[in-house]
Write a protein that holds these residues in place. Structure first.
Motif, PDB file in Angstrom:
ATOM      1  N   ALA A 144      98.497  30.672  43.193  1.00 53.61           N
ATOM      2  CA  ALA A 144      97.283  30.930  43.158  1.00 53.61           C
ATOM      3  C   ALA A 144      97.149  31.800  41.770  1.00 53.61           C
ATOM      4  O   ALA A 144      95.916  31.539  41.196  1.00 53.61           O
ATOM      5  N   VAL A 145      97.994  32.378  41.199  1.00 51.20           N
ATOM      6  CA  VAL A 145      97.749  32.991  40.085  1.00 51.20           C
ATOM      7  C   VAL A 145      98.244  32.570  38.815  1.00 51.20           C
ATOM      8  O   VAL A 145      97.819  32.771  37.575  1.00 51.20           O
ATOM      9  N   ASP A 146      99.161  31.504  38.915  1.00 48.30           N
ATOM     10  CA  ASP A 146      99.689  30.832  37.794  1.00 48.30           C
ATOM     11  C   ASP A 146      98.335  30.138  36.788  1.00 48.30           C
ATOM     12  O   ASP A 146      97.621  29.308  37.544  1.00 48.30           O
ATOM     13  N   SER A 147      98.347  30.183  35.583  1.00 51.00           N
ATOM     14  CA  SER A 147      97.309  29.872  34.654  1.00 51.00           C
ATOM     15  C   SER A 147      98.001  28.805  33.879  1.00 51.00           C
ATOM     16  O   SER A 147      97.447  28.317  32.601  1.00 51.00           O
ATOM     17  N   GLY A 148      99.296  28.744  34.110  1.00 46.61           N
ATOM     18  CA  GLY A 148     100.151  27.787  33.071  1.00 46.61           C
ATOM     19  C   GLY A 148     100.908  28.644  32.050  1.00 46.61           C
ATOM     20  O   GLY A 148     101.811  28.011  31.481  1.00 46.61           O
ATOM     21  N   ASN A 149     100.696  29.860  32.089  1.00 49.26           N
ATOM     22  CA  ASN A 149     101.414  30.724  31.292  1.00 49.26           C
ATOM     23  C   ASN A 149     102.672  31.234  31.848  1.00 49.26           C
ATOM     24  O   ASN A 149     103.396  32.182  31.280  1.00 49.26           O
ATOM     25  N   GLY A 150     102.814  30.921  33.142  1.00 44.06           N
ATOM     26  CA  GLY A 150     104.030  31.400  34.101  1.00 44.06           C
ATOM     27  C   GLY A 150     103.923  32.849  34.555  1.00 44.06           C
ATOM     28  O   GLY A 150     102.654  33.458  34.554  1.00 44.06           O
ATOM     29  N   VAL A 151     104.634  33.003  35.875  1.00 46.02           N
ATOM     30  CA  VAL A 151     104.409  33.909  36.722  1.00 46.02           C
ATOM     31  C   VAL A 151     105.589  34.939  36.509  1.00 46.02           C
ATOM     32  O   VAL A 151     107.021  34.443  36.669  1.00 46.02           O
ATOM     33  N   PHE A 152     105.369  36.197  36.491  1.00 48.79           N
ATOM     34  CA  PHE A 152     106.469  37.267  36.551  1.00 48.79           C
ATOM     35  C   PHE A 152     106.582  37.867  37.954  1.00 48.79           C
ATOM     36  O   PHE A 152     105.520  38.566  38.285  1.00 48.79           O
ATOM     37  N   LEU A 153     107.500  37.875  38.430  1.00 44.29           N
ATOM     38  CA  LEU A 153     107.760  38.482  39.728  1.00 44.29           C
ATOM     39  C   LEU A 153     108.459  40.011  39.661  1.00 44.29           C
ATOM     40  O   LEU A 153     109.476  40.115  39.055  1.00 44.29           O
ATOM     41  N   VAL A 154     107.963  40.981  40.362  1.00 41.83           N
ATOM     42  CA  VAL A 154     108.405  42.569  40.244  1.00 41.83           C
ATOM     43  C   VAL A 154     108.801  42.546  41.566  1.00 41.83           C
ATOM     44  O   VAL A 154     108.428  42.542  42.578  1.00 41.83           O
ATOM     45  N   ILE A 155     110.293  42.622  41.683  1.00 44.06           N
ATOM     46  CA  ILE A 155     110.954  42.846  43.052  1.00 44.06           C
ATOM     47  C   ILE A 155     111.784  44.325  42.990  1.00 44.06           C
ATOM     48  O   ILE A 155     112.188  44.621  42.190  1.00 44.06           O
ATOM     49  N   LYS A 156     111.876  44.602  44.179  1.00 40.77           N
ATOM     50  CA  LYS A 156     112.323  45.742  44.310  1.00 40.77           C
ATOM     51  C   LYS A 156     113.788  45.497  44.913  1.00 40.77           C
ATOM     52  O   LYS A 156     113.893  44.498  45.793  1.00 40.77           O
ATOM     53  N   ASN A 157     114.875  46.078  44.497  1.00 35.95           N
ATOM     54  CA  ASN A 157     116.154  45.700  44.849  1.00 35.95           C
ATOM     55  C   ASN A 157     116.476  46.082  46.453  1.00 35.95           C
ATOM     56  O   ASN A 157     117.398  46.933  46.601  1.00 35.95           O
ATOM     57  N   TYR A 158     115.949  45.247  47.325  1.00 33.97           N
ATOM     58  CA  TYR A 158     116.572  45.219  48.596  1.00 33.97           C
ATOM     59  C   TYR A 158     117.089  43.820  48.939  1.00 33.97           C
ATOM     60  O   TYR A 158     116.229  42.909  48.467  1.00 33.97           O
ATOM     61  N   THR A 159     118.084  43.456  49.628  1.00 35.49           N
ATOM     62  CA  THR A 159     118.647  42.092  49.933  1.00 35.49           C
ATOM     63  C   THR A 159     117.584  41.297  50.523  1.00 35.49           C
ATOM     64  O   THR A 159     117.332  40.143  49.853  1.00 35.49           O
ATOM     65  N   GLY A 160     116.674  41.495  51.316  1.00 30.18           N
ATOM     66  CA  GLY A 160     115.618  40.883  51.919  1.00 30.18           C
ATOM     67  C   GLY A 160     114.620  40.683  50.917  1.00 30.18           C
ATOM     68  O   GLY A 160     114.079  39.337  50.838  1.00 30.18           O
ATOM     69  N   ASP A 161     114.055  41.404  50.088  1.00 30.51           N
ATOM     70  CA  ASP A 161     113.204  41.206  48.942  1.00 30.51           C
ATOM     71  C   ASP A 161     113.759  40.387  48.254  1.00 30.51           C
ATOM     72  O   ASP A 161     113.138  39.124  47.462  1.00 30.51           O
ATOM     73  N   VAL A 162     114.969  40.572  47.555  1.00 31.51           N
ATOM     74  CA  VAL A 162     115.403  39.580  46.575  1.00 31.51           C
ATOM     75  C   VAL A 162     115.367  38.357  47.171  1.00 31.51           C
ATOM     76  O   VAL A 162     115.242  37.457  46.461  1.00 31.51           O
ATOM     77  N   MET A 163     116.310  38.179  48.295  1.00 34.06           N
ATOM     78  CA  MET A 163     116.227  36.716  48.869  1.00 34.06           C
ATOM     79  C   MET A 163     114.994  35.948  48.897  1.00 34.06           C
ATOM     80  O   MET A 163     114.874  34.738  48.777  1.00 34.06           O
ATOM     81  N   ASN A 164     114.066  36.733  49.627  1.00 34.33           N
ATOM     82  CA  ASN A 164     112.869  35.859  49.842  1.00 34.33           C
ATOM     83  C   ASN A 164     112.118  35.649  48.625  1.00 34.33           C
ATOM     84  O   ASN A 164     111.344  34.542  48.439  1.00 34.33           O
ATOM     85  N   PHE A 165     112.100  36.538  47.680  1.00 35.54           N
ATOM     86  CA  PHE A 165     111.415  36.138  46.344  1.00 35.54           C
ATOM     87  C   PHE A 165     112.275  35.206  45.264  1.00 35.54           C
ATOM     88  O   PHE A 165     111.568  34.430  44.906  1.00 35.54           O
TER      89      PHE A 165
END
Ligand code: ADP
Ligand code: ADP
Ligand code: MG
Ligand code: MG
Ligand code: MG
Ligand code: MG
Lengths: 331, 206, 331, 206
Positions: A93-114
Motif C-alpha cells: 500500500a505504501v510503495d510508490s516505486g521508490n522502495g520501502v523501508f522497514l523499522v523492526i525492533k529486535n525481537y525474534t517474533g518481529d524479525v521473523m514476521n517482518f
C-alpha cells in the motif's frame, strides 16, 4: 487489573478504529487489516517507512504516521508481533516505486514476521530494506543469542530516517541513516509496577511495594536486577551509567535524549529524572542538543521509565529539526 | 500407521483442545521467562486453524497442513506464529502428492519441519526453544517400525521437561540469562501438546 | 505507592527545573518563584494569559506555555493552589501594558489565591481580567455552594482564549471568548484507581479490584457514585449522557471533544473510548469537528479518564485551528 | 489576660507543635472529604511561620501577626492559606498600635479575623468550614470577664466536633453533598488546634 475495554479480543481493533477516528487528517485504515496508512500514501517519489510490532506501546507505532516520519504502521495483538500477511499489505500500500523501508525492533517474533513479509514483497518485485533496532543495553550484546531488544530509541529511527526519506533520500540513504541512528543510540529502562495484557488478566510479574525491576523490557520481560527502590537521582544514575559506558563513545559529544514514560508514571516524575540527566550529562562534558520527555514507547499501564541517549552529528541534528507532523510527534 | 486426511484433521482438532485447556498455563510459563502471551497466541491460532480444517473438505493431507500453516502464520503472530507456520508449510510441501502418507514419509515431513524452524529461528538444539522438543521427536520418528504412540508422547514430554534446566540463548527468555534456568520453555510445552495430540490420533487410528 | 522522586518536599521545584531544561526553546524560569514564562514574555501588544493551580496535573499548566496559548503558568504544591505572591510575580512579568488574563479553575483555593493576586496587581495599575472554569457536570451547579469544578475543559480555554490573544484581541475580547468557551463546555471523569500525593504517602481513596468512582475530580476528590466496573462503552455512555444532558443544548451542533487520560490509563484505552464517543455523537446528530485524545489534564498516577464536549461556532473552530506551539500542544 | 509579644509568639509556636504532631490526621480528614493535602499545607505553613516569628525580634503583637499572615499567605496555598493569612492580617490591623493588648481588644481582633475569613471565603456559619469554629470562639471571647482558658478550648473543640454532622456547602467537601456528613471538617480541626494553643498560652500566662 481494571481496564477500560469491551472484549479483550476486540481491544486492538477498537483501539485502531478509535485512533483513526481521532486523526482523520493523518491516517486512514487499510481495509481488512490492522494497518494504518498515512493519508496521502503512497507518496510519489518518496521512500516509504513502515514500523510496527505488538500493540500496547502507544503512541507507538501509529502515532508516528505522518509527514516526516512513517507511511504506515502495522499493529499486532497486544505485545505480539504482527503477522506477515498484514505487513505485506502495508508494504504494497505504501510503495510508490521508490522502495520501502522497514523499522523492526529486535525481537525474534518481529524479525521473523517482518522478514517473511519482506521475502514475499521482494518476490513481487518491490525493493525492501530494513533496520533492526537494538538499543537496550540491559541485554547482553552477544552473537550467540538473538541480541538486544529494541525499545524507545526506535522513535529516533522513525524521526531521522523518516526525515531523510521525506527529504528525498534514496532507499540506501535512508537505510544508512537508520543504521547510523542504531549504531549511536543506547537505552535502558526500569519498572516500578508490572502491566497486564488484557487477554491474560494477570500481571506479567510481581513487584513488592518497595521494589523496582531494573533493565525491564517494554513487554514486561524481566530485567537484569530486582532491587529496593531508591531516589529518582540514584535510579537515573544507574541507568545512565549503563547507557554511557556501553560501546558508543559519548565523550565530548553532542546527544539527543528521550526520557520515556512507560505508561503510568506521571510526567512530573519524568521531568525530575530529566533534571538529573541534564545535570549529569553536563558535568560529564556531554552536550544535550535535543530533549524529549513524555510517553513515546509505552508498555501498557506499567509504571517506570527509560532513558535513551543518541550521539548526534550535524546531519542527525538537522534531521531531528526537520518538520514532522504526526499525531504523537510534531515539529 | 498410515495417515489419511481424517487423521490430519483430528491432529489439529486434538492439538487445539489441548491448547485451549492449557491456555492459562502456557501464558503463565511465558510470564515467567517471556512476555506472557504464548497461551493467547496459540489459543487464537489453533482455534482458527481447527475452525478452518474442520469445516473444509480436503482431498489431501498436504492441503490440510497448508491451510493450517496459512492460518497459524496469519493468526498467531509473535515468535511462535512464523515457526509453527513454517513447520506446517514444510510438512505440506514434503507430503504433496502423497496420500495416504506412510510412517516414513511422515517422519521426513517432521524432519523438514524441524529444519524449517531452525532456519527461520536461526536457532539450534539446546537453546531452550521449541526446537528442543521437535529435534528428539524427529529423531524418534525416523526409527522406523519401532515407533509406538506411547513412546512418542514420552519422548516429547521428556524433551519438554528437559528445557527446564537449560539456559536460554534464543527467544525472549535469553534476556534473562542465568535466571532463565528453572522454568520450562513455553514453546516447548505447546510443541509437546502438539505431539501428545499426535500420539492420541495414532492410538485411535492404529 | 512507589514514586520516582527524591524528597517529597522538592518534587515541584525539581519538576519545574526538569521541565525548563527540557524546553529551553519555550520557557524560562522567573527566578525565585514557581512561575514559568514564555521565553519572549512580555509579548508587546498582546494580552497575556496566565493559568496555574496545584501541581500534579501535568502537562497542565506549564506544558501549555507558548505561542497561541499561555504566557505564564504558576505552579502550586501538589494539588494545592499557588499562593498570591507567586501569581502576582507572574502577572507583573507577562504584562506588556495590554492587560493580563487569568484562567482559574473553580476551586475555592484557586479562586481566592488568584483573586488576591488580582487585587494586588490592580492596585499596582495593571489591568487584570479572569475567567473561572467550571466544566465538571459531576458536581451540582448550585448558587448555594462554590459550584462546579474546573477540569479538562480548561485546555480549551487555554487554546481558544490564547489564540484570540495571539491574534491581537483586547482584554475584553479575550475574556468574552473565554466565557464563551466556559459556557459551552461540559466534562465528566471516572477513576479506576486512586492517586497518592508524594508528601502524604497514602492513596487519596480506596477502590476495590472491580470498582470505579464515577464523577471523580482531578485531585482525587470523591465522585458521585462508586460502582462495579463495566465495559468501556457503558462507562463512556454514562459520562456522555451526563455531559450531553446538562444545560448546553448540543442538538444538531458541532463540537470539539477531549478524551483525557488521568494518568495511568494507556492510550489504547482512551482510543477505545474515543471510538464509542464518536459513534455515539454521530448517531445523536452531533458533528465532531476536533478530537483530542491523550493526557491533557492529569491527576498524578490515577487511572481513569474524562470526556469533554464543547459546542463550537465558526470563530471557535478558527481559533482551535490557529497555530499553537507549546511543549504539550502543537498545531 | 493581657497579651504581650511573647504570648503572641508562643501562640504560633504552640499551634505549630500541634499541627506538626497532627499532620497525618489532618491529611486523613482531608482525604475523606477533600483532596488530602490539608495536613501538608498547614504543616508547611506553620513550620515557616514559627521559624520566622521565633527568630525575629518584635516590638508589637501586630508585627508578629503581620509576619505570620505573610508567611501563611505565601506558604500554605490551597483554600486554607488565604483564609488563615487573612485572619492574621486582620488581627494585625486591629491590634496595630495596641501593646500590650487587652482581652477586649483581642476579642475584637478575632471577630475581625472571622469577618475576613467569611468575606474571603464567601461563606457563612453552618457550611462545614473553619468558620464553624471561628464563629463560636469569637462569640465566646466577646463575653468579657467570664472567659476562661478551659472554656475556650472546650468551645472550640465542641464546635469542631459539631462539623461532623453538618452538610458541606462550601470548599471541596461540598462536591460530596450528602456524603460529606459523618466526617469532621479538616479546616475546623486545624482551627481547633489554633485555639487549643491559644488556651495553653493563656493558662501559662494568666
Ligand atoms: N529463535 C527461535 N527459534 C525457535 N523457537 C523460538 C525462537 N524464539 C522463540 N522461540 C519459541 O517461541 C516461544 C515463544 O512464543 P510466543 O510467546 O508466542 O512469542 P513471543 O516470544 O514473540 O512472545 C518460546 O517459548 C520458544 O519456544
Ligand atoms: N469558602 C470557604 N470558607 C471558609 N473555609 C473554607 C472555605 N473553603 C474551604 N475552607 C476550609 O479549608 C479547608 C481545606 O483546606 P485545604 O485542604 O488546605 O485546602 P484545599 O481545599 O484547597 O485543598 C476546609 O476543611 C475548610 O475548613
Ligand atoms: Mg509476544
Ligand atoms: Mg510470548
Ligand atoms: Mg488542595
Ligand atoms: Mg485540601
Amino acid at each position: 487489573m481494571k481496564k477500560v475495554i469491551n472484549q479483550a479480543d476486540d481491544v486492538v481493533e477498537e483501539m485502531l478504529e478509535g485512533f483513526r477516528m481521532a486523526h482523520p487528517g493523518y491516517v486512514r485504515a487499510l481495509e481488512g487489516t490492522t494497518v494504518l496508512l498515512r493519508n496521502d500514501a503512497p507518496v510519489s517519489g518518496k521512500v516509504a517507512l513502515i514500523s510496527g510490532g505488538g500493540s500496547g506501546h502507544e503512541p507507538a507505532h501509529a502515532g508516528y504516521i505522518g509527514t516526516g516520519m512513517l507511511d504506515a504502521a502495522v499493529a499486532g495483538e497486544m505485545f505480539t508481533s504482527p503477522t506477515p500477511d498484514q505487513i505485506i499489505e502495508a508494504i504494497k500500500a505504501v510503495d510508490s516505486g521508490n522502495g520501502v523501508f522497514l523499522v523492526i525492533k529486535n525481537y525474534t517474533g518481529d524479525v521473523m514476521n517482518f522478514e517473511m513479509a519482506r521475502e514475499m514483497a521482494e518476490a513481487e518485485g518491490i525493493s525492501v530494506e530494513q533496520v533492526v533496532v537494538n538499543d537496550d543495553v540491559a541485554v547482553e550484546d552477544s552473537s550467540f543469542t538473538s541480541g538486544r531488544r529494541g525499545i524507545a530509541g526506535t522513535v529516533f529511527v522513525h524521526k531521522i530516517a523518516g526525515a531523510k526519506a521525506e527529504a528525498g533520500g534514496s532507499l540506501q540513504e535512508v537505510k544508512q541513516m537508520a543504521e547510523k541512528v542504531v549504531a549511536n543510540t543506547r537505552s535502558m529502562g526500569v519498572a516500578l509496577t508490572p502491566c497486564t495484557i488484557p487477554g491474560s488478566g494477570r500481571p506479567n510479574f510481581q513487584l513488592e511495594d518497595d521494589e523496582i525491576e531494573v533493565g525491564i523490557g517494554i513487554h514486561g520481560e524481566p530485567g537484569i536486577e530486582r532491587k529496593k527502590i531508591s531516589s529518582a537521582d540514584d535510579i537515573a544514575e544507574e541507568l545512565l551509567q549503563k547507557v554511557l559506558k556501553d560501546s558508543v563513545d559519548f565523550n565530548d559529544s553532542e546527544v539527543a535524549i528521550i526520557i520515556n514514560g512507560l505508561g503510568a508514571t506521571p510526567e512530573s516524575e519524568l521531568y525530575i529524572v530529566n533534571r538529573y540527566v541534564q545535570n549529569r550529562l553536563k558535568e560529564s562534558g556531554i552536550k544535550v542538543t535535543h530533549t524529549y520527555v513524555g510517553e513515546y514507547m509505552t508498555s501498557l499501564e506499567m509504571a517506570g521509565f527509560s532513558i535513551t541517549v543518541m550521539k548526534v552529528d550535524e546531519e542527525m541534528k538537522q534531521l531531528l529539526d526537520a518538520g514532522a507532523d504526526t499525531p504523537a510527534f510534531r515539529r | 500407521m498410515v495417515w489419511k486426511v481424517e487423521q490430519a484433521v483430528a491432529w489439529i482438532e486434538k492439538t487445539n483442545a489441548l491448547i485451549q485447556s492449557n491456555k492459562e498455563y502456557l501464558t503463565e510459563l511465558d510470564q515467567a521467562i517471556g512476555d506472557g502471551d504464548h497461551g493467547l497466541n496459540m489459543s487464537r491460532g489453533f482455534q482458527e486453524a481447527e475452525a478452518k480444517v474442520s469445516s473444509t473438505d480436503y482431498d489431501t493431507i498436504a492441503d490440510v497442513f497448508k491451510d493450517t500453516a496459512t492460518v497459524l502464520m496469519s493468526k498467531v503472530g509473535g515468535a511462535s506464529g512464523p515457526l509453527y507456520g513454517t513447520a506446517f508449510l514444510k510438512m505440506s510441501m514434503v507430503l504433496k502428492g502423497k496420500d495416504p502418507v506412510t510412517q516414513a514419509e511422515f517422519a521426513d515431513a517432521v524432519e523438514e519441519a524441524l529444519n524449517g524452524i531452525k532456519q527461520r529461528g536461526k536457532a539450534d538444539q539446546g537453546e531452550k526453544t521449541m526446537i528442543d522438543v521437535w529435534h528428539p521427536v524427529a529423531d524418534f520418528l525416523k526409527n522406523g517400525q519401532n515407533v509406538q504412540a506411547e513412546k512418542l508422547e514420552e519422548t516429547a514430554q521428556q524433551a519438554m521437561e528437559n528445557t527446564k534446566d537449560t539456559l536460554a540463548t534464543k527467544g525472549r527468555a535469553a534476556y534473562l540469562q542465568e535466571r532463565s534456568r528453572g522454568h520450562v520453555d513455553p514453546g516447548s510445552t505447546s510443541s509437546f501438546y502438539l505431539f501428545q495430540a499426535l500420539a492420541d490420533v495414532w492410538k485411535e487410528g492404529a
